[in-house]
Design an enzyme around this catalytic site. Sequence first.
Site, mmCIF file in Angstrom:
data_model
loop_
_atom_site.group_PDB
_atom_site.id
_atom_site.type_symbol
_atom_site.label_atom_id
_atom_site.label_comp_id
_atom_site.label_asym_id
_atom_site.label_seq_id
_atom_site.Cartn_x
_atom_site.Cartn_y
_atom_site.Cartn_z
ATOM 1 N N THR A 165 -13.807 1.321 2.145
ATOM 2 C CA THR A 165 -13.485 2.630 1.569
ATOM 3 C C THR A 165 -14.717 3.461 1.186
ATOM 4 O O THR A 165 -15.791 2.912 1.005
ATOM 5 C CB THR A 165 -12.709 2.320 0.280
ATOM 6 O OG1 THR A 165 -11.723 1.373 0.596
ATOM 7 C CG2 THR A 165 -12.148 3.499 -0.386
ATOM 8 N N VAL A 194 -0.135 0.383 3.117
ATOM 9 C CA VAL A 194 -0.846 1.212 2.143
ATOM 10 C C VAL A 194 -1.764 0.302 1.328
ATOM 11 O O VAL A 194 -1.334 -0.755 0.852
ATOM 12 C CB VAL A 194 0.151 1.934 1.208
ATOM 13 C CG1 VAL A 194 -0.578 2.687 0.106
ATOM 14 C CG2 VAL A 194 1.036 2.887 2.007
ATOM 15 N N GLY A 195 -3.014 0.713 1.190
ATOM 16 C CA GLY A 195 -3.972 -0.089 0.432
ATOM 17 C C GLY A 195 -4.076 0.360 -1.012
ATOM 18 O O GLY A 195 -3.208 1.058 -1.549
ATOM 19 N N GLY A 217 -12.885 -2.531 -1.085
ATOM 20 C CA GLY A 217 -12.752 -3.933 -0.710
ATOM 21 C C GLY A 217 -11.345 -4.225 -0.228
ATOM 22 O O GLY A 217 -10.646 -3.333 0.263
ATOM 23 N N HIS A 218 -10.933 -5.483 -0.384
ATOM 24 C CA HIS A 218 -9.639 -5.923 0.122
ATOM 25 C C HIS A 218 -8.519 -5.353 -0.756
ATOM 26 O O HIS A 218 -8.313 -5.776 -1.899
ATOM 27 C CB HIS A 218 -9.596 -7.457 0.124
ATOM 28 C CG HIS A 218 -8.334 -8.007 0.680
ATOM 29 N ND1 HIS A 218 -7.493 -8.827 -0.037
ATOM 30 C CD2 HIS A 218 -7.748 -7.831 1.883
ATOM 31 C CE1 HIS A 218 -6.443 -9.155 0.712
ATOM 32 N NE2 HIS A 218 -6.582 -8.570 1.894
ATOM 33 N N GLY A 219 -7.793 -4.382 -0.184
ATOM 34 C CA GLY A 219 -6.833 -3.606 -0.961
ATOM 35 C C GLY A 219 -5.765 -4.435 -1.633
ATOM 36 O O GLY A 219 -5.413 -4.189 -2.805
HETATM 37 N N1 GLY Z 1 -9.850 -0.801 -0.020
HETATM 38 C C1 GLY Z 1 -9.251 -0.160 1.074
HETATM 39 C C2 GLY Z 1 -8.068 -0.818 1.577
HETATM 40 O O1 GLY Z 1 -7.903 -2.022 1.487
HETATM 41 O O2 GLY Z 1 -7.228 -0.131 2.093
#
Ligand code: GLY
Length: 294
Positions: A165, A194-195, A217-219
């Site tokens: 992001t 959707v993150g 990072g990992h949404g």
């Molecule tokens: N941080 C962005 C996503 O995981 O969508």
Amino acid sequence: MLLPMLTVIVHGGAGSVDGERLPRCRSGCEQAAAAGWGVLERGGSALEAVETAVRVLEDNPEFNAGYGAVLNRAGEIEVDAAIADGELRIGAVAALPWVRHPISVARRLLERGEHVLLAGAGALAFARECGIEPDPPEQLTTERARTRWEKERAGALPPSGTGDTVGACALDCKGRLAVATSTGGLSGKQPGRVGDSPLFGAGSYAEKNFGAASATGHGESIIRVLMTRSAIDRLRAGSAAMTAAAATVAELGERVAGEGGIILIDRHGAIGHARNTASMPWAAISAGLPSSGT
Ligand code: GLY
């Protein structure tokens, strides 16, 4: 009363950018911070500054946002974005197809004030209502995003574990805080996914008298720990900005084994940034003094 210390900080995403790209990503963040700073310096609002900074990042093909966003499983671009100020005014869009500057669609939604979050076809219809059209796929898709998608499909590359992001936080001359976050999400994601970025308290949060934060990072992990809200709660409890950033990233790792990073500003303009990934390019300008890192 002390005058607020004008500050802007931006990030270009937590992940593992290869060595060759890293200086370009850092320089892209520096350009975005300078654009946001320009707004603050001429007396513009924090909201204007974060939108301006994020638009610069969305235009830069090095970043996973706008032009350069990753492709989903169907080979399409669907972007998420949110913008908010310290008065809890929020605008967010999710799974919005093929739009280069989702942050500006989110800003229009915030200004309208009726809804907080629009998704998919409804978000696209709203963008069009605002005169913002989707881009032709060939104008939004970079060679890098296409190659990565092809490699993932062929099984030659694992799907990305972080969302890369982009985001920005700012404090303006009236002491107003704002945050903006924009992303293409995870490469190879299921269409409609959707993150964290558009979800207030997860990828983006701002609250007057306390601070503003943008996560990366990992949404799915970031959503589970409400990462940006958690960071601002630390400021509320008296943590220094850097301490709050580090503790929030540690919590992400400890509670949900998540990978990511965060930038934040407290109400005085002190900045914080932290990551538990290999890199997270960032840049800031505070009281006219620039700083940056990876
Ligand atoms: N941080 C962005 C996503 O995981 O969508």
